[in-house]
Design an enzyme around this catalytic site. Sequence first.
Site, PDB file in Angstrom:
ATOM      1  N   HIS A  10      24.226  38.350  28.498  1.00 22.54           N
ATOM      2  CA  HIS A  10      24.292  37.373  27.410  1.00 22.54           C
ATOM      3  C   HIS A  10      25.087  36.117  27.785  1.00 22.54           C
ATOM      4  CE1 HIS A  10      23.304  40.407  23.924  1.00 22.54           C
ATOM      5  NE2 HIS A  10      22.674  40.706  25.052  1.00 22.54           N
TER       6      HIS A  10
ATOM      7  N   HIS B  53      20.753  40.702  30.115  1.00 23.76           N
ATOM      8  CA  HIS B  53      21.682  41.776  29.728  1.00 23.76           C
ATOM      9  C   HIS B  53      23.101  41.298  29.464  1.00 23.76           C
ATOM     10  CE1 HIS B  53      23.403  45.738  29.183  1.00 23.76           C
ATOM     11  NE2 HIS B  53      24.254  45.539  30.158  1.00 23.76           N
TER      12      HIS B  53
ATOM     13  N   ASP C  24      18.344  37.017  25.960  1.00 23.43           N
ATOM     14  CA  ASP C  24      18.408  38.047  24.922  1.00 23.43           C
ATOM     15  C   ASP C  24      18.634  37.442  23.531  1.00 23.43           C
ATOM     16  OD1 ASP C  24      19.316  38.950  27.568  1.00 23.43           O
ATOM     17  OD2 ASP C  24      19.577  40.904  26.651  1.00 23.43           O
TER      18      ASP C  24
ATOM     19  N   ASN D 240      17.956  48.403  28.204  1.00 23.06           N
ATOM     20  CA  ASN D 240      18.489  49.723  27.844  1.00 23.06           C
ATOM     21  C   ASN D 240      18.673  49.927  26.345  1.00 23.06           C
ATOM     22  OD1 ASN D 240      20.650  47.733  28.493  1.00 23.06           O
ATOM     23  ND2 ASN D 240      21.982  49.331  27.683  1.00 23.06           N
ATOM     24  N   HIS D 241      18.750  48.837  25.562  1.00 26.34           N
ATOM     25  CA  HIS D 241      18.931  48.980  24.109  1.00 26.34           C
ATOM     26  C   HIS D 241      17.605  49.071  23.350  1.00 26.34           C
ATOM     27  CE1 HIS D 241      23.241  48.726  24.122  1.00 26.34           C
ATOM     28  NE2 HIS D 241      23.242  47.558  24.736  1.00 26.34           N
TER      29      HIS D 241
ATOM     30  N   GLU E  78      15.459  42.986  23.181  1.00 30.67           N
ATOM     31  CA  GLU E  78      16.052  44.310  22.970  1.00 30.67           C
ATOM     32  C   GLU E  78      17.222  44.321  21.985  1.00 30.67           C
ATOM     33  OE1 GLU E  78      18.232  46.284  25.937  1.00 30.67           O
ATOM     34  OE2 GLU E  78      19.733  44.697  26.027  1.00 30.67           O
ATOM     35  N   ASN E  79      17.771  43.154  21.658  1.00 23.04           N
ATOM     36  CA  ASN E  79      18.874  43.079  20.696  1.00 23.04           C
ATOM     37  C   ASN E  79      18.482  42.338  19.422  1.00 23.04           C
ATOM     38  OD1 ASN E  79      20.780  42.605  23.590  1.00 23.04           O
ATOM     39  ND2 ASN E  79      21.053  44.383  22.274  1.00 23.04           N
TER      40      ASN E  79
ATOM     41  N   HIS F 279      16.971  43.539  34.059  1.00 24.34           N
ATOM     42  CA  HIS F 279      17.988  43.739  33.028  1.00 24.34           C
ATOM     43  C   HIS F 279      19.139  44.534  33.640  1.00 24.34           C
ATOM     44  CE1 HIS F 279      18.905  43.483  28.743  1.00 24.34           C
ATOM     45  NE2 HIS F 279      19.412  44.709  28.826  1.00 24.34           N
TER      46      HIS F 279
END
Length: 260
Positions: A177, A175, A8, A67-68, A39-40, A150
């Site tokens: 990290h 997810h 991520d 999910n983000h 996603e981040n 994830h």
Amino acid sequence: MRIMAVGDVVGRSGRRAFCKHTPKLKSEKNIDIVIVNGENAAHGKGLTYDTFMELLSGGADIVTSGNHIWDNRDVMRVINQEPFLIRPANYPEGVPGKGFCIYPHRDKNIGVLNLSGRTFMPALDCPFSKAMEIVRRLKMDCDIILLDFHAEATSEKMAMGFYLDGKVTAVWGTHTHVQTADERTLPKGTAYITDLGMVGALDSILGVKPEPVIEKFLTEMPVKFDVAEGPCIYNGVILDIDNRGNYVTDIERICDEVQV
């Protein structure tokens, strides 16, 4: 063939580290394809058109998410247009975007699937049944099948690895990290690691400044999480894949420090 899966990317510092270090790794390690979780990438939560394009210019071929992915509405500019940006496939029918893609490389088709776990995560459709449904479809067209799972719980990720062992080329988790040191080839030949880790500030908590996170634990009051800056950690794995048999011959973990 050598495929690199990268953890991520968190915020501006993570994007800078990714764009600085990825071309170097591609050259030094003879990487053919780069897959990264984005996603981040936008301010630590979500993805925008500009940050997506920045990842592509930095060396990404395929961007997965989680999910983000919906945390920044600007993602709607790109989620339905880009063929190699995917979100978890187990979102309900009708949600924007797609859960898998097929990436052509020389004489091979690489299928990349994205799924979200359900333990300590949003209650989506069953990732296990969705995985099998899509893998059956990908097998008709793809030589190599890869899964970014994830998920929060290590047990759920490991269960997915063994569930798909021998059915896909590789399964990796994202997810949390935090990179895990359990890269291996499972008994039936699928390469596996519980979590790739992240590309983000080294002196941080999951890529964000430690102080507000500590305050949250101490007070349980709302706080604003800001992306940390400074030297970054660059996490991922490199998969060596036999060109004739399409199986993984080696999985190498990457844990590099990058000055940005």
